[in-house]
Design a protein around this motif. Structure first.
Motif, short mmCIF file in Angstrom:
data_model
loop_
_atom_site.label_atom_id
_atom_site.label_comp_id
_atom_site.label_asym_id
_atom_site.label_seq_id
_atom_site.Cartn_x
_atom_site.Cartn_y
_atom_site.Cartn_z
N GLN A 189 53.65 40.16 31.74
CA GLN A 189 52.80 40.23 32.82
C GLN A 189 53.29 41.09 34.07
O GLN A 189 52.61 41.96 34.60
CB GLN A 189 52.07 39.03 33.43
CG GLN A 189 50.73 38.61 33.18
CD GLN A 189 50.33 37.36 33.68
OE1 GLN A 189 50.95 36.60 34.63
NE2 GLN A 189 48.98 37.19 33.50
N ARG A 190 54.42 40.64 34.38
CA ARG A 190 55.24 41.06 35.39
C ARG A 190 55.34 42.94 35.10
O ARG A 190 55.75 43.61 36.06
CB ARG A 190 56.49 40.85 35.61
CG ARG A 190 56.31 39.22 36.65
CD ARG A 190 57.77 39.04 37.29
NE ARG A 190 58.72 38.49 36.14
CZ ARG A 190 58.68 37.25 35.51
NH1 ARG A 190 58.02 36.34 36.03
NH2 ARG A 190 59.78 36.89 34.68
N ALA A 195 47.34 35.34 28.34
CA ALA A 195 47.66 36.29 29.68
C ALA A 195 47.09 37.55 29.64
O ALA A 195 47.16 38.17 28.74
CB ALA A 195 48.83 35.94 29.90
N LEU A 248 48.93 33.11 40.64
CA LEU A 248 48.34 33.26 39.50
C LEU A 248 47.17 32.15 39.32
O LEU A 248 47.54 31.17 40.02
CB LEU A 248 49.25 32.80 38.33
CG LEU A 248 50.49 33.95 38.02
CD1 LEU A 248 51.43 33.68 36.63
CD2 LEU A 248 49.81 35.25 37.61
N ASP A 284 51.89 30.54 42.73
CA ASP A 284 52.68 31.84 42.50
C ASP A 284 51.77 33.09 42.25
O ASP A 284 51.92 33.77 41.90
CB ASP A 284 53.70 31.80 41.44
CG ASP A 284 54.68 30.37 41.64
OD1 ASP A 284 54.81 30.17 42.97
OD2 ASP A 284 55.22 29.86 40.85
N ASP A 303 57.73 36.04 26.16
CA ASP A 303 57.57 35.47 27.77
C ASP A 303 56.45 36.05 28.34
O ASP A 303 56.59 37.38 28.62
CB ASP A 303 58.74 35.88 28.19
CG ASP A 303 58.75 34.91 29.59
OD1 ASP A 303 57.67 34.73 29.94
OD2 ASP A 303 59.93 34.87 30.45
N TRP A 304 55.31 35.45 28.42
CA TRP A 304 54.14 36.11 29.09
C TRP A 304 54.18 36.32 30.45
O TRP A 304 53.58 37.43 30.78
CB TRP A 304 52.82 35.26 28.69
CG TRP A 304 52.87 33.89 29.31
CD1 TRP A 304 53.38 32.66 28.91
CD2 TRP A 304 52.59 33.65 30.69
NE1 TRP A 304 52.89 31.78 29.76
CE2 TRP A 304 52.60 32.19 30.67
CE3 TRP A 304 51.92 34.37 31.81
CZ2 TRP A 304 52.18 31.52 31.99
CZ3 TRP A 304 51.64 33.69 32.75
CH2 TRP A 304 51.66 32.46 32.91
N ARG A 305 54.92 35.83 31.11
CA ARG A 305 55.31 35.93 32.53
C ARG A 305 55.99 37.22 32.45
O ARG A 305 55.55 38.03 33.42
CB ARG A 305 56.08 34.81 33.23
CG ARG A 305 55.08 33.60 33.35
CD ARG A 305 56.00 32.34 34.00
NE ARG A 305 55.50 31.22 34.22
CZ ARG A 305 54.45 30.92 35.09
NH1 ARG A 305 54.44 31.66 36.06
NH2 ARG A 305 54.04 29.78 35.28
N THR A 306 56.92 37.40 31.98
CA THR A 306 57.77 38.83 31.84
C THR A 306 56.84 39.95 31.50
O THR A 306 56.82 41.01 32.10
CB THR A 306 58.89 38.81 31.08
OG1 THR A 306 59.77 37.77 31.26
CG2 THR A 306 59.75 40.17 30.96
N ASP A 327 43.74 35.18 35.76
CA ASP A 327 45.00 35.79 35.24
C ASP A 327 45.37 35.68 33.87
O ASP A 327 46.17 35.89 33.19
CB ASP A 327 46.15 35.66 35.98
CG ASP A 327 46.19 35.93 37.31
OD1 ASP A 327 46.14 37.16 37.61
OD2 ASP A 327 45.78 35.09 38.28
#
Length: 216
Positions: A166-167, A96, A69, A67, A161-164, A135
């Motif tokens: 990052q986004r 992250a 990353l 994805d 939430d590290w993905r949120t 990343d």
């Protein structure tokens, strides 16, 4: 300084400064460091989801290479034989990054030790013109709670939430992917050239032997 789990060798650690974080991993980078601003990194705890295995199972390591990353497990704990020098203990946290960070040139042994790294990481790829980026990184800090507390006290965002997270930071995914493809192509080009050189040397050696036999 937040020490990372280590069995022997030079101490790996997360170093905190008023404006930046430095990741010291001698087994991978020698004396070099990964350096990033405190507002550009988030730390999130990682919890074990499977029982410890008797031997390393590389598929069980929570590295991410999908994805768009690239987040490897940069293990710092080694052990003795017969486990091949690797202790399959899981990481305890993930750092992250808001934007990809270039790896310092990796040391020669990083192709398979301390842990295998997902492509395009490696000794040769890290020496491409623009290097190779990651990343984030899975790490093993003991005790986990104390490491997270000290990171938070030092100014690093912790939890969530590290993905949120990052986004929420804009990034040029196309440019990032081009850079990683270039690093992988650099690896294949250099590897191919090395194989060609070895083949030529073997052919020349065989020719020299044949000539020597005939002259004798």
């Amino acid at each position: 300084m937040i020490p990372l789990d280590i069995y022997w060798g030079r101490q790996a650690a997360i170093e905190l400064y008023p404006d930046r974080l430095r990741l010291r991993l001698p087994s991978y980078f020698g004396a070099r460091r990964i350096e990033i601003g405190l507002d550009e990194v988030v730390a999130v705890p990682v919890y074990r989801t499977t029982e410890r295995r008797e031997s390393p199972d590389w598929q069980a390591y929570p590295q991410i290479a999908a994805d768009g990353l690239l987040i490897p497990y940069l293990a710092t704990r080694l052990c003795g034989l017969p486990r091949g020098g690797i202790d399959p203990r899981p990481p305890t946290l993930v750092l992250a990054f808001a934007l990809p960070v270039r790896l310092p040139p990796l040391r020669l042994h990083t192709g398979d030790n301390p842990t295998p790294l997902p492509p395009p990481l490696g000794f040769i790829a890290s020496r491409a013109r623009d290097g190779v980026t990651i990343d984030g990184a899975f790490l093993r800090a003991i005790p986990q709670a104390e490491a997270l507390r000290r990171l938070g006290a030092g100014g690093v965002s912790v939890g969530g939430d590290w993905r949120t997270w990052q986004r929420s930071h804009p990034r040029d995914d196309a440019a990032i992917q081009r850079g990683r493809v270039a690093a992988e192509e650099h690896y294949y080009d250099v590897t191919g050239n090395l194989i060609l050189v070895w083949v030529l040397l073997l052919v020349l050696g065989a020719v020299a032997v044949i000539i020597g036999v005939n002259l004798g």
